[in-house]
Design a protein around this motif. Structure first.
Motif, PDB file in Angstrom:
ATOM      1  N   ALA A  10       0.840  -1.194   0.000  1.00 56.94           N
ATOM      2  CA  ALA A  10       0.000   0.000   0.000  1.00 56.94           C
ATOM      3  C   ALA A  10       0.873   1.241   0.000  1.00 56.94           C
ATOM      4  CB  ALA A  10      -0.909   0.004   1.223  1.00 56.94           C
ATOM      5  N   ASN A  12       1.729   5.360   0.304  1.00 55.28           N
ATOM      6  CA  ASN A  12       1.298   6.450   1.170  1.00 55.28           C
ATOM      7  C   ASN A  12       0.732   7.557   0.276  1.00 55.28           C
ATOM      8  OD1 ASN A  12       2.034   5.249   3.549  1.00 55.28           O
ATOM      9  ND2 ASN A  12       4.186   5.859   3.269  1.00 55.28           N
ATOM     10  N   ASP A  89      -9.640  -0.084  10.910  1.00 51.81           N
ATOM     11  CA  ASP A  89      -9.609   1.367  10.750  1.00 51.81           C
ATOM     12  C   ASP A  89     -10.484   1.848   9.599  1.00 51.81           C
ATOM     13  OD1 ASP A  89      -7.631   1.902  12.850  1.00 51.81           O
ATOM     14  OD2 ASP A  89      -6.244   0.858  11.515  1.00 51.81           O
ATOM     15  N   LEU A 104      -9.495  -3.061   0.044  1.00 50.61           N
ATOM     16  CA  LEU A 104      -8.381  -3.030   0.987  1.00 50.61           C
ATOM     17  C   LEU A 104      -8.931  -2.672   2.367  1.00 50.61           C
ATOM     18  CD1 LEU A 104      -5.916  -0.862  -1.162  1.00 50.61           C
ATOM     19  CD2 LEU A 104      -6.116  -3.348  -1.135  1.00 50.61           C
ATOM     20  N   ASP A 106      -7.787  -1.837   6.175  1.00 48.12           N
ATOM     21  CA  ASP A 106      -6.652  -1.455   7.018  1.00 48.12           C
ATOM     22  C   ASP A 106      -6.965  -1.752   8.481  1.00 48.12           C
ATOM     23  OD1 ASP A 106      -4.617  -0.059   5.213  1.00 48.12           O
ATOM     24  OD2 ASP A 106      -6.484   0.927   4.638  1.00 48.12           O
ATOM     25  N   THR A 108      -5.293  -2.127  12.629  1.00 44.40           N
ATOM     26  CA  THR A 108      -4.227  -1.879  13.601  1.00 44.40           C
ATOM     27  C   THR A 108      -4.287  -2.946  14.683  1.00 44.40           C
ATOM     28  OG1 THR A 108      -4.247   0.514  13.240  1.00 44.40           O
ATOM     29  CG2 THR A 108      -3.288  -0.275  15.305  1.00 44.40           C
ATOM     30  N   THR A 149       0.435  -2.090  11.917  1.00 40.31           N
ATOM     31  CA  THR A 149      -0.705  -2.142  11.003  1.00 40.31           C
ATOM     32  C   THR A 149      -0.619  -3.341  10.083  1.00 40.31           C
ATOM     33  OG1 THR A 149       0.423  -0.678   9.447  1.00 40.31           O
ATOM     34  CG2 THR A 149      -1.034   0.351  11.048  1.00 40.31           C
ATOM     35  N   LYS A 151      -3.206  -5.567   6.845  1.00 42.23           N
ATOM     36  CA  LYS A 151      -4.149  -5.308   5.766  1.00 42.23           C
ATOM     37  C   LYS A 151      -4.762  -6.608   5.267  1.00 42.23           C
ATOM     38  CE  LYS A 151      -2.767  -2.165   2.924  1.00 42.23           C
ATOM     39  NZ  LYS A 151      -3.691  -1.045   3.251  1.00 42.23           N
ATOM     40  N   THR A 153      -6.718  -7.869   1.721  1.00 42.08           N
ATOM     41  CA  THR A 153      -6.968  -7.483   0.336  1.00 42.08           C
ATOM     42  C   THR A 153      -7.770  -8.574  -0.351  1.00 42.08           C
ATOM     43  OG1 THR A 153      -4.823  -6.364   0.277  1.00 42.08           O
ATOM     44  CG2 THR A 153      -5.901  -6.766  -1.835  1.00 42.08           C
TER      45      THR A 153
END
Length: 327
Positions: A10, A12, A89, A104, A106, A108, A149, A151, A153
């Motif tokens: 991913a 930024n 998140d 996707l 996200d 934590t 973090t 993820k 997908t």
């Protein structure tokens, strides 16, 4: 079943909201209703609601997207599983240049233990209550007491009706035969999870030249296989030896600890958190990982009696006890 995609890292990117395209969805705040983290309360509720409002915006998508727009939903819901506080998140649906899309999610992970931990493969993504076989998980290794973090997908056929698609998805930890945690992406969906509890249990047991001090307690669901509906009651112990401890030291083992339950049964401490110490004269062992763990059925409330007995050949009459209540 969807095919498993390659997991791209991913980037930024700062998403610029397109003028006139901001659509607030599900703006009602979701209140955390079943996670009362009051110390001393040992009967947690099994379902909790979201701790944040879930909203979605339509924004400029990744280059090459056919529609050029992504749907981003803020989720902000937290559950607990196997030593982690897990917060979903946000979820992002990104169209691709071929008319399809990918989602996707996200996440934590906060590690509530003292050891480095990685969430294992005991995970799944549900879509309309069916397991999505194409979902890929990127779970980090998290240092003790730290956060990182991760993820999820998964590819989807189309970016159309993105809001409804996200509403059908649930992030799941654990199997149906075990204690599970479920975190839905929909604004109205309630998190199914049990928050760990701290218990104000303290006391001292003395046998011979050994002193066992209980300094704290905690209550968690068991996340071992096939232990659905069971809890782990864990008592932290500090061990001290008197000056008359024999030369070579005294052994302190898990099986020296037992617990009488409210229904009169006796449960021996489980070796999933083994105690194996050699105590010398005049020494104190205060290892933060030394917890005596008992596996108990839910609900775990009532009056208990802890027993420490390293001299079983001398009979139970010599064994000290500590009574406490779990509310």
């Amino acid at each position: 079943m969807r095919s498993i995609p390659s997991v791209a890292a991913a980037g930024n990117r700062r998403i610029r909201t397109t003028a006139g395209t901001v659509a607030l969805v599900g703006a009602a705040a979701l209140v955390l209703t079943a996670c009362n983290d009051k110390a001393g309360t040992a009967t947690p509720t099994s379902a909790v609601a979201s701790s944040a409002a879930a909203t979605s915006v339509v924004a400029n998508g990744q280059p090459g997207g056919k529609s050029g727009q992504s749907t981003v939903r803020a989720v902000g819901k937290t559950g607990w599983f196997d030593g982690f506080a897990i917060t979903v998140d946000k979820a992002t649906l990104v169209p691709d240049e071929y008319g399809g899309a990918k989602v996707l999610i996200d996440i934590t992970y906060k590690n509530t233990t003292l050891d480095n931990k990685t969430m294992g493969n005991n995970t799944s993504l549900l879509v309309d209550d069916e397991v999505d076989g194409g979902a890929s998980w990127d779970n980090p290794t998290v240092p003790g007491g730290g956060s990182a973090t991760g993820k999820v997908t998964t590819p989807v056929k189309s970016a159309k009706d993105a809001e409804h698609l996200l509403d059908t998805m649930t992030v799941v930890y654990g199997q149906a035969s075990d204690n599970q945690t479920k975190i839905p992406l929909s604004a109205a969906g309630k998190v199914e999870s049990v928050q760990p509890k701290t218990l104000p249990i303290t006391g001292t047991l003395v046998q011979g030249h050994t002193t066992i001090e209980v300094t704290a307690g905690k209550l968690d669901p068991s996340y071992a296989k096939n232990e659905h509906g069971k809890n782990e009651l864990a008592l932290h112990i500090k061990i001290s030896g008197g000056q008359a401890v024999p030369a070579g030291g005294a052994n302190i083992f898990t099986e020296y600890f037992s617990l009488q339950t409210p229904d009169g049964k006796t449960v021996v401490a489980d070796d999933r958190s083994p105690i194996n110490e050699l105590l010398d004269a005049g020494k104190t062992i205060d290892n933060p990982k030394n917890y005596v763990v008992f596996v108990l059925p839910t609900p775990t409330t009532g009056a208990y009696v802890l027993t420490y007995n390293s001299q079983k050949e001398e009979g139970a009459a010599t064994a000290p006890t500590l009574a406490f209540t779990v509310n």
